[in-house]
Design a protein around this motif. Structure first.
Motif, PDB file in Angstrom:
ATOM      1  N   PRO A   1       0.833  -1.203   0.000  1.00 36.22           N
ATOM      2  CA  PRO A   1       0.000   0.000   0.000  1.00 36.22           C
ATOM      3  C   PRO A   1       0.869   1.255   0.000  1.00 36.22           C
ATOM      4  CG  PRO A   1       0.068  -0.953   2.200  1.00 36.22           C
ATOM      5  CD  PRO A   1       0.765  -1.926   1.285  1.00 36.22           C
ATOM      6  N   ARG A   2       0.387   2.283  -0.629  1.00 33.31           N
ATOM      7  CA  ARG A   2       1.076   3.563  -0.589  1.00 33.31           C
ATOM      8  C   ARG A   2       1.194   4.020   0.868  1.00 33.31           C
ATOM      9  NH1 ARG A   2      -0.955   9.100  -3.638  1.00 33.31           N
ATOM     10  NH2 ARG A   2       0.794  10.424  -3.015  1.00 33.31           N
ATOM     11  N   TYR A   3       2.326   4.531   1.230  1.00 36.40           N
ATOM     12  CA  TYR A   3       2.672   4.982   2.580  1.00 36.40           C
ATOM     13  C   TYR A   3       2.905   3.824   3.551  1.00 36.40           C
ATOM     14  CZ  TYR A   3       1.536   9.794   1.323  1.00 36.40           C
ATOM     15  OH  TYR A   3       1.508  11.029   0.724  1.00 36.40           O
ATOM     16  N   GLY A   4       2.713   2.598   3.101  1.00 34.62           N
ATOM     17  CA  GLY A   4       3.025   1.484   3.985  1.00 34.62           C
ATOM     18  C   GLY A   4       4.521   1.453   4.253  1.00 34.62           C
ATOM     19  N   ARG A   5       4.897   1.434   5.489  1.00 36.42           N
ATOM     20  CA  ARG A   5       6.326   1.462   5.823  1.00 36.42           C
ATOM     21  C   ARG A   5       6.980   0.127   5.474  1.00 36.42           C
ATOM     22  NH1 ARG A   5       8.944   1.975  11.914  1.00 36.42           N
ATOM     23  NH2 ARG A   5      10.891   0.916  11.383  1.00 36.42           N
ATOM     24  N   LYS A   6       8.092   0.198   4.755  1.00 34.76           N
ATOM     25  CA  LYS A   6       8.860  -0.996   4.429  1.00 34.76           C
ATOM     26  C   LYS A   6      10.226  -0.974   5.116  1.00 34.76           C
ATOM     27  CE  LYS A   6       9.217  -2.489   0.112  1.00 34.76           C
ATOM     28  NZ  LYS A   6       9.689  -2.555  -1.302  1.00 34.76           N
ATOM     29  N   LYS A   7      10.880   0.164   5.107  1.00 35.19           N
ATOM     30  CA  LYS A   7      12.250   0.248   5.594  1.00 35.19           C
ATOM     31  C   LYS A   7      12.361  -0.259   7.038  1.00 35.19           C
ATOM     32  CE  LYS A   7      16.211   3.362   6.011  1.00 35.19           C
ATOM     33  NZ  LYS A   7      16.711   4.752   5.807  1.00 35.19           N
TER      34      LYS A   7
ATOM     35  N   ALA B   1      18.274  -2.852  12.133  1.00 37.13           N
ATOM     36  CA  ALA B   1      17.206  -2.828  13.138  1.00 37.13           C
ATOM     37  C   ALA B   1      17.385  -3.977  14.130  1.00 37.13           C
ATOM     38  CB  ALA B   1      15.841  -2.923  12.459  1.00 37.13           C
ATOM     39  N   PHE B   2      17.733  -5.167  13.629  1.00 39.00           N
ATOM     40  CA  PHE B   2      17.995  -6.309  14.502  1.00 39.00           C
ATOM     41  C   PHE B   2      19.175  -6.014  15.420  1.00 39.00           C
ATOM     42  CE2 PHE B   2      14.890  -8.854  12.639  1.00 39.00           C
ATOM     43  CZ  PHE B   2      14.891 -10.123  13.195  1.00 39.00           C
ATOM     44  N   HIS B   3      20.220  -5.463  14.848  1.00 34.50           N
ATOM     45  CA  HIS B   3      21.418  -5.159  15.632  1.00 34.50           C
ATOM     46  C   HIS B   3      21.097  -4.138  16.715  1.00 34.50           C
ATOM     47  CE1 HIS B   3      25.459  -3.543  16.510  1.00 34.50           C
ATOM     48  NE2 HIS B   3      25.868  -4.755  16.188  1.00 34.50           N
ATOM     49  N   GLY B   4      20.338  -3.081  16.332  1.00 32.29           N
ATOM     50  CA  GLY B   4      19.990  -2.038  17.292  1.00 32.29           C
ATOM     51  C   GLY B   4      19.101  -2.533  18.414  1.00 32.29           C
TER      52      GLY B   4
END
Length: 353
Positions: free
Chosen positions: A240-246, A297-300
């Motif tokens: 979806p548009r604006y769906g966060r992926k990062k 993200a996993f590392h953090g």
């Protein structure tokens, strides 16, 4: 530090950049123009893009929206144009002309910064709205997967691991103008399409889920569901548009007692690696460009403590235009940044997903 580039000179420079360039170059042109001219640069980018054989207005607008100021500068465009044979006019500017150009550039940057801040504020609101809509879809409009009847999983020869399928047609509507997102089902879908203006406004987009479409949840390291990936029967993947992926992912397997953890691109490849019987969990990152953000993200979040990462790269063919192998290159970049080992599954080229 480059001299300010008047927009008419940027238009000339673009004549020396091939519009049928690869996507990375095309995106960098968008980023350079947006960084220098803000929204005033879109018409220039659109006119440049129209020279390409594969031009699509919608794709051009979507690329412009996703380009962020600061990632590229007008120096990127100047370099590309010079490589194509462009020579910037050598006329020596007067002190007054230089002051006028610098004042114009400063005003553009101030206006652009205001645009960036407004865009980010709106995007944050819309990401949250889409997240809530995706939670509704996940909780109310999906069901456990019937693997034997699930066309995509049957085609890929993998099982269902924490994914679901649409139990009925459903429409996720994203409305920029209203700053909201909503979920429609049944007669509401037909009513929606009967009232949408033609041509459809740029502020309005939608994602339609059909019966038995595969739905993959996209969560962050804290477990929040931000978006979903929808995989059609034929393998088309939609977001979806604006769906966060990062930085968002889907975990296949159990992280709690894992001695190591795998990272892969799409769901099918991730499931294939997991089903090899290694016993270690595999993290679906959705595409090669998201593998490093997910690893970070996993590392953090401390999820890699004592767990060496295995970067499972899709077995991509060499891109004829760029000479690159997206999956392998991304895995090697992850290894360089976060350690671990790179593994390329023996799946036939083109079968990765």
């Amino acid at each position: 530090m480059h001299e300010p580039l008047p927009i008419h000179e940027a238009e000339q420079a673009l004549l020396y950049v091939a519009a049928d360039c690869d996507r990375d170059v095309w995106f960098s042109v968008a980023g350079a123009l947006k960084d220098e001219y803000g929204e005033a640069g879109f018409d220039l980018f659109d006119a440049f893009s129209q020279q390409g054989q594969s031009y699509e207005k919608g794709a051009c607008k979507a690329t412009w929206r996703s380009a962020k100021a600061g990632h590229y500068t007008i120096g990127t465009l100047i370099k590309l144009a010079v490589q194509g044979g462009w020579q910037r006019p050598k006329r020596e500017l007067t002190a007054e002309e230089k002051r006028a150009l610098r004042k114009e550039q400063a005003e553009r940057r101030k206006a652009r910064q205001a645009e960036v801040e407004a865009d980010e504020k709106r995007a944050a609101v819309m990401r949250e709205a889409v997240s809530q809509a995706c939670v509704t879809i996940w909780q109310e409009y999906t069901r456990l997967v019937d693997v034997k009847a699930q066309p995509y999983l049957q085609a890929k020869g993998v099982g269902a691991h924490g994914v679901r399928e649409a139990r009925q047609p459903v429409l996720l509507v994203v409305d920029d103008a209203a700053g909201a997102s909503r979920v429609l089902a049944g007669n509401e879908i037909r009513q929606f399409f009967s009232t949408v203006p033609k041509p459809r406004p740029d502020s309005l987009s939608y994602l339609k889920l059909d019966f038995r479409d595969l739905v993959v949840p996209m969560r962050d390291a804290a477990g929040k569901l931000w978006s979903v990936q929808v995989i059609k029967a034929g393998g088309t993947k939609l977001f979806p548009r604006y769906g966060r992926k990062k930085g968002c992912f889907h975990v296949i397997g159990d992280l709690d007692k894992a001695e190591l953890v795998g990272f892969s691109e799409g769901y099918a490849t991730s499931a294939s690696v997991y089903e090899m019987g290694t016993g270690w969990p595999v993290v679906c990152c959705f595409d090669s460009g998201n593998m490093l953000p997910v690893g970070q993200a996993f590392h953090g979040a401390g999820l890699m403590m004592g767990r060496p990462p295995v970067w499972a790269a899709d077995n991509d063919a060499v891109n004829a235009k760029t000479g690159k192998q997206a999956g392998q290159d991304a895995a090697l970049a992850c290894q360089a940044a976060l350690g671990g080992v790179v593994y390329v599954p023996p799946a036939p080229v083109g079968e990765a997903a």
